[in-house]
Design an enzyme around this catalytic site. Structure first.
Site, PDB file in Angstrom:
ATOM      1  N   HIS A   1      -2.682  54.399  26.210  1.00 22.84           N
ATOM      2  CA  HIS A   1      -2.082  55.690  26.556  1.00 22.84           C
ATOM      3  C   HIS A   1      -3.195  56.738  26.585  1.00 22.84           C
ATOM      4  O   HIS A   1      -4.045  56.764  25.689  1.00 22.84           O
ATOM      5  CB  HIS A   1      -1.034  56.033  25.488  1.00 22.84           C
ATOM      6  CG  HIS A   1      -0.558  57.450  25.544  1.00 22.84           C
ATOM      7  ND1 HIS A   1      -0.763  58.347  24.522  1.00 22.84           N
ATOM      8  CD2 HIS A   1       0.111  58.121  26.510  1.00 22.84           C
ATOM      9  CE1 HIS A   1      -0.226  59.515  24.853  1.00 22.84           C
ATOM     10  NE2 HIS A   1       0.305  59.408  26.060  1.00 22.84           N
TER      11      HIS A   1
ATOM     12  N   HIS B   1      -7.127  65.735  28.969  1.00 24.20           N
ATOM     13  CA  HIS B   1      -5.991  65.709  28.045  1.00 24.20           C
ATOM     14  C   HIS B   1      -6.168  66.891  27.101  1.00 24.20           C
ATOM     15  O   HIS B   1      -6.723  66.751  26.015  1.00 24.20           O
ATOM     16  CB  HIS B   1      -5.935  64.395  27.257  1.00 24.20           C
ATOM     17  CG  HIS B   1      -4.644  64.244  26.497  1.00 24.20           C
ATOM     18  ND1 HIS B   1      -4.579  63.705  25.242  1.00 24.20           N
ATOM     19  CD2 HIS B   1      -3.374  64.589  26.834  1.00 24.20           C
ATOM     20  CE1 HIS B   1      -3.312  63.724  24.833  1.00 24.20           C
ATOM     21  NE2 HIS B   1      -2.563  64.255  25.782  1.00 24.20           N
TER      22      HIS B   1
END
Length: 308
Positions: free
Chosen positions: A25, A100
């Site tokens: 992930h 991110h």
């Protein structure tokens, strides 16, 4: 590093959508740049706060979801990569970066690293899932898509009926890469698979029991044919989770404590038409995650033997 190439002959002719495949992930978040501005994936309030370097340090603790580089993940058995990308607003040129919260490495550097692994392991097949794009117009997309093509060239598998795509099919055509591109431009390139062929339902919870319930439910609703399927075995921090555990970060607050239960759920699964396919996790090296997922494929052999 060579687990796909070592699978028993009976499994090589099964669709890849029926095999158990380990994934990560936010796969690229092993390195984020706390010196660069906060990414366009963040709310305005966070961008303002992040002018303070301490805030960026704290953000890093919550942005990093992997410790291993692409090469290390690949050598550890990971074959599916969850990718979020962005341009750097204000930067000249069209360079695209992983993102991110904070900016990661250039996408081009990541693609080259992945390609050099594939050169050395010609029977391994990987899935690159480009599912979030930030601050990108069509010219950025075309730039990125050309980069993808330059990196992998003939290794790219063009869109095909999902059920045809087996290891034998990939080996015969010398393909090693399936690219999923969640943007309408996929239609212009034969080697970009539409995002709807890779559904990845997301539980969005900090509660491990709710997560496992969600994984069960969505697996039961998985489409029988025509798509791959991602089970996201991950917990997602809320704003208040971050506020309460600022300094501890994601790994110490949510991941360490709950991974054993998540791994037990994985061990109880079975791949196949209505079973698990791709399973993703944070910090894939903390437990025997990849090996546990790969081992599920042995259950398909038992099924094969009982059927013959």
């Amino acid at each position: 590093a060579d687990w796909m190439g070592s699978l028993p002959p009976a499994l090589r002719s099964l669709p890849l959508s029926n095999l158990a495949i380990p994934g990560s992930h936010d796969s690229f978040s092993y390195w984020v740049d706390e010196k660069s501005p906060v990414g366009p994936d963040q709310a305005t309030a966070i961008k303002r706060l992040a002018r303070i370097s301490l805030v960026r340090k704290i953000m890093k603790k919550w942005s990093v979801t992997q410790n291993l580089t692409f090469k290390e993940q690949l050598e550890g058995g990971i074959r599916y990569f969850d990718l979020r990308v962005s341009s750097k607003p204000g930067e000249i040129g069209q360079e695209i970066y992983f993102i991110h919260g904070l900016f990661g490495i250039k996408v081009w550097d990541g693609l080259k690293e992945i390609n050099s692994f594939l050169e050395q392991h010609p029977k391994e097949v990987i899935f690159l899932d480009f599912n979030h794009f930030y601050a990108m117009d069509d010219s950025h997309h075309h730039f990125l898509i050309n980069r993808i093509h330059s990196a992998f060239e003939s290794k790219l598998c063009c869109v095909e009926c999902v059920e045809y795509v087996t290891l034998l099919y990939m080996w015969e055509k010398k393909h090693q890469v399936l690219i999923f591109y969640h943007h309408p431009l996929y239609q212009e390139y034969p080697f970009l698979w539409p995002g709807n062929k890779m559904p990845a339902p997301w539980a969005n919870t900090t509660n491990v029991h709710k997560l496992l319930q969600f994984l069960e439910t969505t697996l039961g609703e998985r489409s029988r044919y025509g798509t791959f399927h991602v089970s996201q075995a991950i917990l997602t921090p809320r704003v208040k989770t971050i506020a309460r555990h600022l300094i501890r970060g994601l790994k110490n607050t949510l991941v360490h404590r709950n991974l054993p239960m998540i791994l037990n759920w994985v061990k109880a699964q079975k791949p196949g038409v209505m079973g698990v396919n791709i399973i993703t996790s944070d910090f894939v090296e903390l437990v025997d995650f990849a090996a546990t997922v790969i081992a599920l494929n042995d259950l398909l052999l038992e099924e094969d033997e009982s059927g013959t």
